[in-house]
Design a protein around this motif. Structure first.
Motif, short mmCIF file in Angstrom:
data_model
loop_
_atom_site.label_atom_id
_atom_site.label_comp_id
_atom_site.label_asym_id
_atom_site.label_seq_id
_atom_site.Cartn_x
_atom_site.Cartn_y
_atom_site.Cartn_z
N HIS A 217 0.83 -1.25 -0.01
CA HIS A 217 0.07 -0.04 -0.04
C HIS A 217 0.68 1.06 0.18
O HIS A 217 0.37 2.27 -0.14
N ARG A 218 2.32 0.98 0.26
CA ARG A 218 3.07 2.17 -0.07
C ARG A 218 3.47 2.74 -1.48
O ARG A 218 4.47 2.04 -2.14
N LEU A 219 2.63 3.55 -1.93
CA LEU A 219 2.63 4.01 -3.26
C LEU A 219 4.00 4.54 -3.75
O LEU A 219 4.51 4.13 -4.90
N GLU A 220 4.79 5.35 -2.90
CA GLU A 220 6.20 5.80 -3.24
C GLU A 220 7.09 4.65 -3.33
O GLU A 220 7.87 4.67 -4.19
N GLU A 221 7.03 3.47 -2.70
CA GLU A 221 7.77 2.49 -3.10
C GLU A 221 7.41 1.70 -4.43
O GLU A 221 8.27 1.41 -5.26
N VAL A 222 6.16 1.79 -4.80
CA VAL A 222 5.88 1.51 -6.13
C VAL A 222 6.55 2.32 -7.15
O VAL A 222 7.05 1.58 -8.15
N MET A 223 6.46 3.56 -7.01
CA MET A 223 7.14 4.25 -8.05
C MET A 223 8.69 4.25 -8.08
O MET A 223 9.23 4.30 -9.26
N ALA A 224 9.20 3.75 -7.22
CA ALA A 224 10.61 3.69 -6.97
C ALA A 224 11.11 2.34 -7.54
O ALA A 224 12.41 2.47 -8.12
N ILE A 225 10.24 1.30 -7.70
CA ILE A 225 10.63 0.03 -8.20
C ILE A 225 9.93 -0.67 -9.18
O ILE A 225 10.59 -1.55 -10.03
N ALA A 226 8.77 -0.34 -9.23
CA ALA A 226 7.91 -1.18 -10.15
C ALA A 226 7.94 -0.85 -11.68
O ALA A 226 8.30 0.29 -11.91
N ALA A 240 -4.28 -1.38 -15.86
CA ALA A 240 -2.82 -1.99 -16.08
C ALA A 240 -2.16 -1.12 -16.89
O ALA A 240 -2.29 -0.84 -18.16
N LEU A 241 -1.12 -0.44 -16.13
CA LEU A 241 -0.08 0.53 -16.86
C LEU A 241 1.33 0.58 -16.41
O LEU A 241 1.65 -0.32 -15.61
N GLU A 242 1.97 1.12 -17.20
CA GLU A 242 3.18 1.19 -16.77
C GLU A 242 3.72 2.25 -15.74
O GLU A 242 3.22 3.31 -15.81
N ALA A 243 4.55 1.99 -15.00
CA ALA A 243 4.77 2.79 -13.72
C ALA A 243 5.36 4.30 -14.09
O ALA A 243 5.23 5.18 -13.58
N ALA A 244 6.20 3.99 -15.34
CA ALA A 244 6.92 5.37 -15.83
C ALA A 244 5.88 6.24 -16.34
O ALA A 244 6.23 7.62 -16.41
N LYS A 245 4.55 5.76 -16.60
CA LYS A 245 3.73 6.75 -17.34
C LYS A 245 2.59 7.05 -16.64
O LYS A 245 1.41 7.66 -16.85
N THR A 246 2.76 6.96 -15.12
CA THR A 246 1.60 7.45 -14.02
C THR A 246 2.25 8.02 -13.02
O THR A 246 3.52 8.09 -13.10
N ASN A 247 1.70 8.36 -12.02
CA ASN A 247 2.18 8.89 -10.59
C ASN A 247 1.32 8.43 -9.59
O ASN A 247 0.32 7.94 -9.70
N VAL A 248 2.01 9.03 -8.49
CA VAL A 248 1.23 8.47 -6.99
C VAL A 248 -0.27 9.03 -7.06
O VAL A 248 -1.32 8.23 -6.68
N MET A 249 -0.67 10.32 -7.33
CA MET A 249 -2.07 10.83 -7.27
C MET A 249 -2.83 10.17 -8.25
O MET A 249 -3.79 9.72 -7.84
N GLN A 250 -2.61 9.92 -9.59
CA GLN A 250 -3.27 9.10 -10.58
C GLN A 250 -3.76 7.55 -9.75
O GLN A 250 -4.59 7.25 -9.76
N ILE A 251 -2.62 7.05 -9.41
CA ILE A 251 -2.84 5.49 -8.74
C ILE A 251 -3.79 5.77 -7.43
O ILE A 251 -4.63 4.75 -7.45
N ALA A 252 -3.64 6.58 -6.54
CA ALA A 252 -4.28 6.74 -5.36
C ALA A 252 -5.73 7.05 -5.88
O ALA A 252 -6.68 6.21 -5.26
#
Length: 534
Positions: A217-226, A240-252
């Motif tokens: 549930h830690r979205l900053e970790e997702v953006m750092a590694i996924a 279903a998306l690429e991490a490089a094409k989104t951000n924490v706000m959109q995911i939340a």
């Protein structure tokens, strides 16, 4: 032609007794990459992983629909043993270590290395002994991959929980055929520095060609590694998306977003109400799995306050601590008076009532009648429903029956009569009996925890309608703890989000999905700090 996915779960569907919990979910994981699987509690993540790992709960309830492909070939995984044979490993949230064993013994459990000796030469392989030197070397290699300083010969008992998490992971990566690792909330018990170490270890694991499914549930970790992200909501795949094409706000926003229909007829700014009914100061609760680590919170007279957050973050601990069911410290000030801790009876006498999240284990006397369940607390606390004949007391059967019949009618408790055993009621009706017992205490403030868990949608609405009626028509202050964010947003005046044992923030029910998602993931404060730093 591109290489096949290490794992492809295609159009996965699952229902439990007519309740569809997965609705055509597809997830693909590539070798050497991290695929994040995100969603609120109840979104379907655990069910999907139970299917992947062949857990008995899946096959004992009718199996599932869809396909599982490993390296492009369809496989049928009927047990965890099948999953492991296909190279799938899982690091669970709950530790599965043997305290009396050493680190090496836990890592090599069921994969021990044996060596021959003079006795085994004569009497066969059953007399072989453990090759501890080789086993220690294997364990050391797995631990070094994680980049942590753990002695492989040390006993596990008494180790910090962070170390235990790393040992769980080391056991999985020590397996020679592992192709895919599932990490289920691996950083939940880790400190910030330990979490950073783990993320670095995950990168090294991927460099070895292993795929990782990362549930967190830690979205900053997702953006750092996924590399890729799949988001589930209410059993459906919403992205279903690429991490490089989104951000924490959109995911939340995608995790939380849904149509919220308010059940309240008005939006009230309850913070302007002058009277604070209950105030918590540096409030801490030692409830296993739901610890509170220092909460400051004001509960205003006449409001419906929601307590939300992900599982295991502490939201359930607040009510249980106030009611004295688990050790607590700090201060709970009610009507200007400090409440005594660990004295449930004294708390009830003050005018505070509680409907527990565990209605069958704590909330009800299952073999007693509905009417006895409704009145028993009030009989004990306020001495109601009792006739006195000098030194002799007796239950006033007529008064009990009349009172029970009234609440059965008011709460629409579906039963054969007030003398029916509570065990024979449906979940929703059992919940309403728990509420009826709390109401019989005539409380000023009602704590109700997970009031709609495990009950059908019709019963849910009746329970929520009842809470609104108690608040609006009878002026009762209500504190509702729930994992169902949509329900909190539908009836609450304010919602406090509990993350890692503390209040991450307080939101209005109509605040943005992104704010709710960020607070629940623990990233809201970090985002604000970054914005202020700019």
């Amino acid at each position: 032609m591109s290489e096949p996915y290490v794992l492809s779960m295609q159009n996965i569907e699952k229902d439990y007794f007519g309740n569809k919990v997965l609705k055509g979910v597809t997830i693909n994981a590539r070798a050497g990459e991290v695929h994040a699987l995100l969603g609120e509690n109840g979104a379907g993540k655990s069910t999907l992983m139970n299917i992947l790992f062949g857990m008995p709960v899946i096959h004992n309830t009718g199996g599932y629909n869809g396909k599982i492909m490993i390296d492009g070939k369809e496989v049928l995984i009927k047990s965890p043993k099948d999953a492991m044979e296909h190279g799938i490993g899982m690091v669970h949230q709950e530790f599965m270590l043997i305290p009396g064993f050493s680190v090496t013994e836990n890592i090599k459990l069921n994969r021990e290395i044996l060596k021959s000796n003079a006795v085994s030469t004569l009497f066969g392989k059953s007399m072989k002994t453990l090759d501890r030197k080789t086993m220690n070397a294997d364990a050391r290699q797995a631990i070094d991959t994680l980049g942590v300083d753990i002695n492989e010969r040390q006993g596990v008992a008494g180790m910090p929980v962070g170390y235990m998490q790393f040992i769980e992971i080391a056991r999985e990566i020590d397996k020679r055929n592992v192709r895919l690792l599932v990490f289920d909330e691996p950083t939940a018990v880790l400190t910030e520095s330990e979490a950073e170490t783990l993320l670095a270890a995950m990168r090294r694991i991927c460099d070895a060609g292993i795929a990782i499914l990362f549930i967190t549930h830690r979205l900053e970790e997702v953006m750092a590694i996924a590399n890729d992200i799949t988001i589930l909501r209410d059993g459906e795949q919403v992205a279903a998306l690429e991490a490089a094409k989104t951000n924490v706000m959109q995911i939340a926003a995608m995790m939380v977003g849904r149509e919220i229909e308010s059940m309240l007829s008005e939006n009230r700014d309850i913070s302007k109400t002058p009277e604070v009914l209950l105030q918590l100061k540096n409030f801490k609760v030692q409830m296993p799995g739901e610890q509170i680590k220092g909460v400051d919170l004001e509960i205003h007279k006449g409001e419906i306050l929601g307590l939300g957050g992900l599982a295991g973050q502490g939201k359930i601990g607040i009510a249980n601590g106030v009611m004295g069911l688990y050790p607590a410290s700090g201060q709970a000030i009610y009507k200007g008076e400090v409440l005594p801790f660990s004295q449930p009876e004294a708390i009830l006498k003050k005018g505070i009532a509680f409907v527990s999240e565990d209605r069958r284990g704590v909330g009800l006397l299952l073999d007693s009648s509905i009417e006895d369940n409704i009145v028993i607390s009030s009989m004990h606390i306020h001495k109601r429903f009792i006739r006195k004949y000098g030194p002799v007391t007796q239950k006033n059967g007529k008064e009990v029956r009349d009172h029970a019949n009234k609440l059965i009618q008011d709460l629409d408790i579906r039963c054969t009569g007030p003398d029916q055993p509570s065990r024979r009621l449906s979940g929703g009706n059992q919940q309403k009996v728990c509420i009826a017992r709390a109401l019989t205490l005539n409380p000023d403030i009602l704590f109700v925890s997970e009031p709609t868990r495990g009950i059908d949608i019709g019963a849910k609405k009746l329970v929520l309608d009842t809470l609104i009626k108690l608040n609006r028509e009878h002026g009762m202050t209500i504190v509702m703890t729930s994992s169902e964010l949509a329900e909190l947003r539908s009836i609450c005046d304010r919602i406090a989000i509990v993350t890692e044992g503390k209040i991450e923030g307080i939101l209005a029910p109509n605040d943005s999905d992104a704010d709710f998602g960020l607070m629940m993931s623990g990233d809201y404060g970090k985002l604000i700090e970054k914005e202020e730093a700019r």
